[in-house]
Design a protein around this motif. Structure first.
Motif, PDB file in Angstrom:
ATOM      1  N   ALA A 275      -1.286  11.797  -2.456  1.00  0.00           N
ATOM      2  CA  ALA A 275      -1.200  10.335  -2.314  1.00  0.00           C
ATOM      3  C   ALA A 275      -2.511   9.738  -1.812  1.00  0.00           C
ATOM      4  O   ALA A 275      -2.774   8.544  -1.983  1.00  0.00           O
TER       5      ALA A 275
ATOM      6  N   PHE B 228      -6.822  -0.059   1.713  1.00  0.00           N
ATOM      7  CA  PHE B 228      -6.761   1.404   1.767  1.00  0.00           C
ATOM      8  C   PHE B 228      -8.079   1.957   2.338  1.00  0.00           C
ATOM      9  O   PHE B 228      -8.078   2.810   3.244  1.00  0.00           O
TER      10      PHE B 228
ATOM     11  N   LEU C 289       0.844  -1.204   0.000  1.00  0.00           N
ATOM     12  CA  LEU C 289       0.000   0.000   0.000  1.00  0.00           C
ATOM     13  C   LEU C 289       0.880   1.254   0.000  1.00  0.00           C
ATOM     14  O   LEU C 289       0.691   2.166  -0.812  1.00  0.00           O
TER      15      LEU C 289
ATOM     16  N   PRO D 117      -4.444   2.635  -7.663  1.00  0.00           N
ATOM     17  CA  PRO D 117      -3.361   1.772  -8.154  1.00  0.00           C
ATOM     18  C   PRO D 117      -3.734   1.045  -9.445  1.00  0.00           C
ATOM     19  O   PRO D 117      -4.911   0.823  -9.714  1.00  0.00           O
TER      20      PRO D 117
ATOM     21  N   LYS E   8      -6.872  -2.065  -2.594  1.00  0.00           N
ATOM     22  CA  LYS E   8      -7.857  -0.974  -2.496  1.00  0.00           C
ATOM     23  C   LYS E   8      -8.728  -1.149  -1.252  1.00  0.00           C
ATOM     24  O   LYS E   8      -9.062  -0.194  -0.567  1.00  0.00           O
TER      25      LYS E   8
ATOM     26  N   THR F 178       3.304   7.367  -5.929  1.00  0.00           N
ATOM     27  CA  THR F 178       3.544   7.106  -7.354  1.00  0.00           C
ATOM     28  C   THR F 178       4.710   7.957  -7.859  1.00  0.00           C
ATOM     29  O   THR F 178       5.041   8.995  -7.263  1.00  0.00           O
TER      30      THR F 178
ATOM     31  N   MET G 159       1.048   3.997  -2.997  1.00  0.00           N
ATOM     32  CA  MET G 159       0.509   5.356  -2.764  1.00  0.00           C
ATOM     33  C   MET G 159       1.464   6.433  -3.277  1.00  0.00           C
ATOM     34  O   MET G 159       1.037   7.471  -3.758  1.00  0.00           O
TER      35      MET G 159
ATOM     36  N   PHE H 171      -5.943   7.709  -4.050  1.00  0.00           N
ATOM     37  CA  PHE H 171      -5.287   6.420  -4.338  1.00  0.00           C
ATOM     38  C   PHE H 171      -5.964   5.700  -5.501  1.00  0.00           C
ATOM     39  O   PHE H 171      -7.172   5.454  -5.465  1.00  0.00           O
TER      40      PHE H 171
END
Lengths: 405, 328
Positions: free
Chosen positions: B52, B122, B2, B57, B119, B8, B6, B55
């Protein structure tokens, strides 16, 4: 005789030069609780054999002296309420001593003994050797440590492997290198400048040494482990006092400093090959070496090296104005506020100005490597004025040399 | 994973263009994302950090980060004292417990992670009830909150997660591996700050005693404060020929009688380390954040006060408690 030179338009820091050539830079800041003293002894003109021996000498210097035994040195360090570290890193011997302001006199006495009257016996050299071997074993947990040392050695820019040293050889090298004209002492923290100036002059004004040659044992080659893959290269650049230095450093930042650098983007974000890549700097008398390196368990040594070579070669074409802006910003942000290195292994551009010891280090380092401590502040200004074209030109001048043995 | 996903490359580039550096660290009970840089660039630095929280991904990023984390694990395994410490800490929990796992994740778990699972994690943890936003340095709270409030309020409220399950089992663990040795102790949680501070002083007296008894090539100590139960440990590499296990056992058993003369000095050293932490924005913000998560928002001040106010008898009781745990 004391000559006091004030930096133009600035009351602090102050440069004090003694008649024997010793430079002292005093930066008083009443907001600090402690006083930090960093003494650097320049050795960036010496060959790998001398540097290897100096690693041992630097470690042994703080173990005993003419006036103090090891336990007395430990007791004085505790008494002044601070800490002491003596080591050879990068291009200089470094003594870092922190003290409570009220005990500065005792700290100055101790520093005076370490720099002028260290003694070397078979016992102290054996102890220093054990300390160094342990430190190197710990540092070798980072797979790039030994290959980078070997590469520097091959380039005539870093120590060979540690060699046995007799007490006479250690004492001879100490006398030959640890001299007032090679030394800068920076003091940062809460102190009265006039009192500190006078106290340091008392400790160091009589420091004189005859210049006598010393014969050292031959250098020893490094033994480099084969796994994991480590690729390392050397890029030669201008010395720190050169007007081209800032642009060259920004180009190095674009290549290998920070997560937006070309190496990080390609090797980590695109290929997922490595968690560990960066650049290490070594400053010699007439040039600077940038050593970009990468470590990977996933890639073969050949693949990692050819990828690194390709990133360096293609950097001028990949550089955009945005990449240059990032590289400038990263370099100046790191320089201003980057953390101190682990185990206080101060080395140029491995740290910022985040604490008093780092600030003292940079003042002394610029004085020795660049000719003036005022370059510490001037480097930031020079970096901010670097243009995109200058950075592209610096990247085009990169002639990398591969081949960690 | 995670934490890796986050931050990137785009967000990291945004921070670096503002002279700042972003980093993440995963601890057993929480994840920290930090941004640090010169005070005059705080607005851009904090904005990149808050980015961040948006989120999103991707499979491609997950595939890359899997490889990167496996590299990270291989590098971790080279650090010998860290490996001893990790094994000591694991031994306080049953194998199946998440607290017994590496904080970077075990290889088998990393290779089967999916974007959906991440996810879910998160959404579960990055809620207003579980997120602490801590800022230290030359900035004004009102200025910071004017920038941060909108991003923080856009998070779901969520329910406060409990760390109650994080309670170490057993009092003491020991490990000898070649010329490496390690020792771990279950310690009071920071809910009982007086007991925690007394333990901290006694533990520091112990490490000083151990270091004085053995010829060591390397020594590290760790203190993991937690709300309900903490863990303290040390790991060392001794020179061959030394009987490290016996020396460590002896240091522990004799702690109640040997600690006395060291208590004053150790107490001052710990109080001084709190002062240093308060003056370092990175460490200070980390302590403020982790303290708030453990219902102890004034962690550093509370700790310094407890250290200063403790009686010597309380420390000696903690020393006796440590000594009583030998072999258990």
């Amino acid at each position: 005789m004391i000559a006091l030179i004030l930096a133009a338009g600035v009351m602090s820091p102050q440069l004090v030069k003694l008649g024997n050539g010793l430079s002292m830079i005093l930066d008083s800041d009443p907001r600090e609780k402690m006083v930090t003293i960093v003494a650097l002894v320049r050795a960036h003109d010496r060959p790998p054999r001398d540097l290897a021996a100096l690693e041992l000498v630097a470690t042994a210097m703080a173990l005993e002296s003419k006036n103090f035994s090891k336990s007395e040195i430990d007791a004085i360090t505790t008494y002044v309420g601070g800490s002491l570290r003596c080591q050879f890193v990068g291009d200089s011997i470094q003594v870092v001593l922190a003290t409570a302001p009220t005990h500065f006199g005792a700290a100055a006495t101790l520093l005076g003994d370490i720099l002028q009257r260290a003694t070397f016996t078979a016992e102290s050299l054996t102890e220093a050797r054990a300390l160094l071997d342990a430190e190197h074993a710990k540092l070798s947990e980072d797979p790039a440590f030994v290959p980078l040392r070997a590469l520097r050695d091959r380039l005539d820019a870093g120590p060979s492997a540690l060699q046995p040293l007799s007490d006479d050889q250690a004492a001879g090298l100490y006398d030959f290198i640890v001299r007032p004209d090679r030394t800068a002492i920076a003091v940062v923290g809460n102190f009265d400048a006039a009192a500190v100036k006078s106290r340091l002059a008392d400790s160091f004004e009589a420091w004189e040494k005859p210049l006598t040659a010393v014969r050292l044992p031959p250098p020893v080659a490094h033994s480099v482990p084969r796994s994991p893959a480590v690729a390392a290269s050397s890029i030669v650049g201008p010395p720190p006092a050169s007007p081209d230095f800032a642009a060259w450093m920004v180009a190095c930042s674009a290549l290998a400093m920070g997560k937006g650098s070309a190496m990080h983007t390609r090797l980590r974000d695109e290929l997922g090959w490595t968690y560990e890549q960066s650049v290490s700097f070594t400053v010699r008398q007439r040039q600077t070496h940038a050593l970009p390196f990468a470590v990977s368990h996933a890639a073969s040594p050949g693949d990692l090296e050819s990828e690194l070579e390709s990133i360096i070669a293609s950097l001028p074409d990949r550089l955009t104005p945005a990449a240059t802006a990032r590289a400038k910003a990263y370099l100046s942000g790191w320089y201003r506020s980057g953390p101190a290195p682990p185990a206080r292994r101060f080395a140029p551009f491995a740290q910022g100005h985040s604490d008093p010891a780092s600030r003292a280090y940079w003042l002394a380092w610029w004085h020795l490597a660049g000719g003036s401590f005022t370059l510490d502040e001037a480097f930031l200004e020079a970096t901010s004025k670097v243009t995109h074209d200058q950075v592209v030109a610096a990247a085009r001048s990169f002639r990398s040399e591969f081949g960690a043995p | 994973m995670l934490e890796h996903l986050m931050l990137t490359p785009e967000i990291e580039a945004m921070a670096e263009a503002a002279e700042c550096r972003l980093n993440g660290t995963t601890y057993r009970e929480f994840v920290t994302l930090t941004v640090e840089g010169p005070a005059h660039r705080w607005r851009e630095g904090i904005s990149s950090l808050l980015q961040a929280l948006e989120f999103n991904p991707t499979e491609a990023r997950l595939a890359v980060e899997r490889r990167v984390i496996l590299e990270e694990i291989r590098l971790q395994d080279r650090r010998t004292l860290e490996s001893v410490e990790r094994d000591i800490w694991r031994s306080f929990f049953p194998d199946a417990s998440p607290w017994a796992q590496r904080t970077s994740g075990e290889e088998s778990a990393i290779s089967t992670l999916t974007v959906e699972r991440i996810k879910e994690s998160f959404s579960h943890s990055f809620t207003r009830a579980n997120l602490v936003f801590a800022v230290a340095g030359a900035v004004k709270e009102s200025d910071v909150m004017a920038v941060a409030t909108k991003a923080l309020e856009s998070l779901p409220a969520g329910e406060k997660l409990s760390a109650a399950a994080y309670a170490p089992q057993g009092r003491q663990k020991a490990l000898i591996r070649g010329n490496l040795a390690g020792q771990g102790f279950a310690a009071p949680g920071i809910r009982d700050m007086e007991a925690y501070a007394a333990f901290a002083i006694a533990f520091s007296c112990l490490t000083e005693s151990v270091r004085g008894r053995l010829k060591l090539d390397a020594f590290d100590e760790w203190f993991g404060p937690s709300e309900h139960g903490s863990i303290a440990s040390f790991a060392l590499r001794f020179r061959s020929g030394a009987s490290a296990g016996d020396a460590i056992d002896h240091a522990i058993r004799s702690l109640p009688s040997s600690a006395g003369p060291s208590i004053g000095r150790t107490r001052r050293m710990l109080i001084s380390s709190v002062e240093i932490a308060k003056n370092d924005p990175r460490t200070c913000s980390l302590h403020m954040g982790s303290g708030a998560l453990c219902n102890r928002p004034d962690l550093l001040d509370d700790y310094a006060r407890a250290l200063a106010d403790l009686s010597e008898e309380a420390v000696l009781r903690a020393a006796a408690s440590i000594a009583a745990g030998v072999g258990q």
